[in-house]
Scaffold this motif. Sequence first.
Motif, PDB file in Angstrom:
ATOM      1  N   MET B   1       1.031  -1.117  -0.136  1.00 24.61           N
ATOM      2  CA  MET B   1       0.163   0.300  -0.108  1.00 24.61           C
ATOM      3  C   MET B   1       0.826   0.839  -0.139  1.00 24.61           C
ATOM      4  SD  MET B   1      -2.477   0.735   2.962  1.00 24.61           S
ATOM      5  CE  MET B   1      -1.198   2.054   4.516  1.00 24.61           C
ATOM      6  N   LYS B   2       0.401   2.153  -0.868  1.00 25.23           N
ATOM      7  CA  LYS B   2       1.541   3.622  -0.789  1.00 25.23           C
ATOM      8  C   LYS B   2       0.853   3.701   0.175  1.00 25.23           C
ATOM      9  CE  LYS B   2       1.120   2.731  -5.763  1.00 25.23           C
ATOM     10  NZ  LYS B   2       1.980   1.563  -5.506  1.00 25.23           N
ATOM     11  N   LEU B   4       0.125   7.358  -0.434  1.00 24.60           N
ATOM     12  CA  LEU B   4      -0.423   7.854  -0.638  1.00 24.60           C
ATOM     13  C   LEU B   4      -1.834   7.816   0.230  1.00 24.60           C
ATOM     14  CD1 LEU B   4      -1.480  11.165  -2.078  1.00 24.60           C
ATOM     15  CD2 LEU B   4      -1.031   9.596  -4.075  1.00 24.60           C
ATOM     16  N   THR B   5      -2.126   6.001   0.054  1.00 22.99           N
ATOM     17  CA  THR B   5      -3.289   5.502   0.168  1.00 22.99           C
ATOM     18  C   THR B   5      -3.786   5.608   1.844  1.00 22.99           C
ATOM     19  OG1 THR B   5      -3.256   4.220  -1.716  1.00 22.99           O
ATOM     20  CG2 THR B   5      -4.729   3.642   0.188  1.00 22.99           C
ATOM     21  N   ASN B   7      -3.679   8.905   2.830  1.00 25.32           N
ATOM     22  CA  ASN B   7      -4.379   9.520   3.046  1.00 25.32           C
ATOM     23  C   ASN B   7      -6.229   9.387   3.159  1.00 25.32           C
ATOM     24  OD1 ASN B   7      -4.581  12.733   2.236  1.00 25.32           O
ATOM     25  ND2 ASN B   7      -3.691  12.621   3.504  1.00 25.32           N
ATOM     26  N   PHE B   8      -6.086   8.158   2.625  1.00 22.52           N
ATOM     27  CA  PHE B   8      -7.768   7.916   2.083  1.00 22.52           C
ATOM     28  C   PHE B   8      -7.864   7.317   3.158  1.00 22.52           C
ATOM     29  CE2 PHE B   8      -5.842  10.023  -1.528  1.00 22.52           C
ATOM     30  CZ  PHE B   8      -6.333  11.074  -1.955  1.00 22.52           C
ATOM     31  N   LEU B   9      -7.129   7.008   3.810  1.00 21.98           N
ATOM     32  CA  LEU B   9      -7.783   5.453   5.026  1.00 21.98           C
ATOM     33  C   LEU B   9      -8.517   5.918   6.206  1.00 21.98           C
ATOM     34  CD1 LEU B   9      -5.778   2.168   4.526  1.00 21.98           C
ATOM     35  CD2 LEU B   9      -8.181   2.740   2.442  1.00 21.98           C
ATOM     36  N   ILE B  98       5.138   8.887  -2.754  1.00 25.87           N
ATOM     37  CA  ILE B  98       4.244   7.990  -3.880  1.00 25.87           C
ATOM     38  C   ILE B  98       5.742   6.294  -4.030  1.00 25.87           C
ATOM     39  CG2 ILE B  98       4.230   8.161  -6.444  1.00 25.87           C
ATOM     40  CD1 ILE B  98       2.794  10.718  -5.540  1.00 25.87           C
TER      41      ILE B  98
END
Lengths: 222, 132
Positions: B1-2, B4-5, B7-9, B98
């Motif tokens: 998992m990046k 960046l992800t 930031n959405f979880l 990234i």
Amino acid sequence: MLATPYVSYDYNKVYEPSEDSFLLLDALEADLSWLNNRFNDAVPLTIEIGSGSGIVSTFLMQNGIPNANGLYLATDLNPWALDATLDTCSKNGCKNSHFDVLQTDLTSSIRENEVDLLVFNPPYVPAETVPELPHSNHAVRDDEWLFLALDGGDDGMVVTQRLLNGLDRILSCNGVAYILFCARNKPETVASKMKFSGWKSELVIHRKAGWEVLSVYKFYRN
Amino acid sequence: MKFLTTNFLKCSVKGCDNSNLNFPLRYVRENCQLEQDESIEFNPEFLLRIIDRVDWQAVVSVASDLGNTELPPNKPEFEENLTDEDMVILRDLHTLLIQTNIVEGQMQCKNCEHIYYIKNSIPNLLLPPHLA
């Protein structure tokens, strides 16, 4: 016409791309420029719920839908589906480096009002119940995972309705959701109820597939 | 998992939606294994748009969980013509947001303290039946 991604996986564990998957691809292709315009300059977040084989997410990334700067997440309950999604992505040489897969229920672990494009081919087959989650990755029978992709409870709408009820907290202000229905889901009724609660509900495409009539609707804010 | 992800979880528990502690999750450093994917090319324009989009406080918080306390407390701002200095900042953020992958790890809700696991780069945010 845009090419269909190549898919090969164990279809005892993961839903095999079928008429419904292809109809969803055609709907998104038909709306390509509409989506491009809508998300013109942004970094849109796309989420596919229940990505299964990964054919739809791969198609979106390969063809820059909604645009070439997108971030993508694919979710599924079925761990094998997440494996298949990554496999399909790589078999098709999909170079999108802004992609992750998550094991989660609908969008329950996604921050609210962040999703710009949501795509969902739900379990839409009317059935007595929505199946429970198998207790381990290695379910007693392989096809235990498969039923989760098919059976949608009453009218085949239990899972879809759960998503629609939460849509206002899921989509960004500009967000749009593409959802697949079969005729037994009574999509016209669903669409008019959504309109009544203030959503734009539009039929994007429909097609007779064997004895079923499938359709894709999009929902977005007025 | 990046990275960046992250930031959405948020936490999957419905009751935590009413708390402002359900995002970002807390990443348990000792149990997180990171990998850098250097094959991903640096694209400053894309990165500017990403920075514009992310919740910066959450970036700072997760970076600090994972041992990077160098980030500025406020979201960096850039003029139209990027200076060399800007490029250094953007490159660093490219490396962090990234190229950094959390391959194995644990993340915990700061409200209900439920622990989720990342295995093989895939986060599992399903809840046990009693919490779902």
